[in-house]
Design an enzyme around this catalytic site. Structure first.
Site, PDB file in Angstrom:
ATOM      1  N   SER A 142       1.050  -1.259  -0.056  1.00 18.86           N
ATOM      2  CA  SER A 142       0.053  -0.049   0.004  1.00 18.86           C
ATOM      3  C   SER A 142       0.895   1.145   0.037  1.00 18.86           C
ATOM      4  O   SER A 142       1.898   1.254   0.260  1.00 18.86           O
ATOM      5  CB  SER A 142      -0.938  -0.130   1.369  1.00 18.86           C
ATOM      6  OG  SER A 142      -1.690   1.267   1.368  1.00 18.86           O
ATOM      7  N   TYR A 155      -2.759  -1.330  10.204  1.00 21.36           N
ATOM      8  CA  TYR A 155      -2.563  -1.447   8.958  1.00 21.36           C
ATOM      9  C   TYR A 155      -1.189  -1.006   8.128  1.00 21.36           C
ATOM     10  O   TYR A 155      -0.579  -1.673   7.520  1.00 21.36           O
ATOM     11  CB  TYR A 155      -3.906  -0.580   8.123  1.00 21.36           C
ATOM     12  CG  TYR A 155      -3.858  -0.862   6.678  1.00 21.36           C
ATOM     13  CD1 TYR A 155      -4.343  -2.042   6.192  1.00 21.36           C
ATOM     14  CD2 TYR A 155      -3.189   0.032   5.910  1.00 21.36           C
ATOM     15  CE1 TYR A 155      -4.779  -2.252   4.958  1.00 21.36           C
ATOM     16  CE2 TYR A 155      -3.213  -0.086   4.431  1.00 21.36           C
ATOM     17  CZ  TYR A 155      -4.036  -1.301   3.823  1.00 21.36           C
ATOM     18  OH  TYR A 155      -4.244  -1.513   2.448  1.00 21.36           O
TER      19      TYR A 155
END
Length: 260
Positions: A142, A155
């Site tokens: 990401s 995350y």
């Protein structure tokens, strides 16, 4: 080069994973789907991918928090297809809360699915790839593997960990014809991202529309969401001969987010 190869794509019943599965099937790669969802819808997806592209498509519903189920996923792929040539570690979940309020169970689940599951798929498949002298590991990290945002501690930590895992395994596999790379998407309007919008609005005390325009697209100079087709195209490219010298890389596809 890709014709007849065999890929495991985790978290591929929707969103980014499904987009990559579609692109790989179109490139002649047999695909093992994985993920949760309605059984009838998953079977329809499986049949359509196989029929549209003339490849083998199978499904295994392994829970990526459970090592024994990941082992069964790899074993089924080897049984159905003969060997595993490509692994795409895409499975992921999210939770948006301040760190002092972050539920411990949510932290553990996010680390397990977003980071530890990649370790398991790699450890179970890398040996065969090295022995055969060819393989591709593609970790879907990401932009949050490169930069941070508030309220996403687990995350962001997991995705930073994915980049460290990517670099380490790339070095271990470099002399064996196996490349290991990470794709770092910006915001893609997937079900996972859509579910974040109300939580982010609550955490920041703003409207959902402000989350989309100011928090998500505000980070991306293009002011456009990344598409699953763009990510699928890059994943297929990484499987080809032209990408044989790309390894250990973190490749942003983020509309310019991390250029700032």
């Amino acid at each position: 080069m890709t014709q007849g190869k065999n890929a495991i794509i985790t978290g591929s019943t929707s969103g980014i994973g499904l987009g990559i599965a579609e692109a790989m099937a179109a490139a002649g790669i047999n695909v093992m789907l994985n993920g949760f969802g309605d059984a009838a819808e998953i079977e329809e997806t499986r049949k359509k991918l196989a029929a549209d592209h003339g490849v083998k498509v199978a499904y295994n519903g392994a829970d990526m928090t459970k090592p024994e189920e990941i082992e069964a996923l790899v074993a089924q792929t080897e049984s159905d297809f003969g060997q595993v040539d490509v692994v795409v570690n895409n499975a992921g979940i999210q939770n948006v809360q301040p760190v002092e309020e972050f539920p411990v169970a949510k932290w553990d689940a996010i680390i397990a699915i977003n980071l530890t599951s990649s370790f398991h798929t790699i450890r179970l498949t890398l040996g065969g790839m090295k022995q055969r002298g060819w393989g591709r590991v593609i970790n879907i990290a990401s932009a949050h593997g490169l930069v941070a945002s508030p309220f996403k501690s687990a995350y962001v930590a997991a995705k930073h960990g994915v980049l460290g895992l990517t670099k380490t395994v790339a070095l271990e596999a470099a002399e064996h014809g196996v490349t290991v790379n990470a794709i770092c998407p910006g915001y893609v309007l997937t079900p996972l991202v859509q579910m974040q919008i109300p939580d982010t609005a609550k955490a920041r005390g703003i409207s959902e529309e402000e989350v989309i325009q100011n928090v998500m697209l505000g980070n991306q100079p293009t002011k456009q969401f990344v598409t699953t087709e763009q990510l699928g195209g890059l994943a297929v490219f990484l499987c080809g001969d032209a990408a044989a010298s790309i390894t250990g890389a973190a490749l942003p596809v983020d509309g310019g987010w991390t250029a700032q």
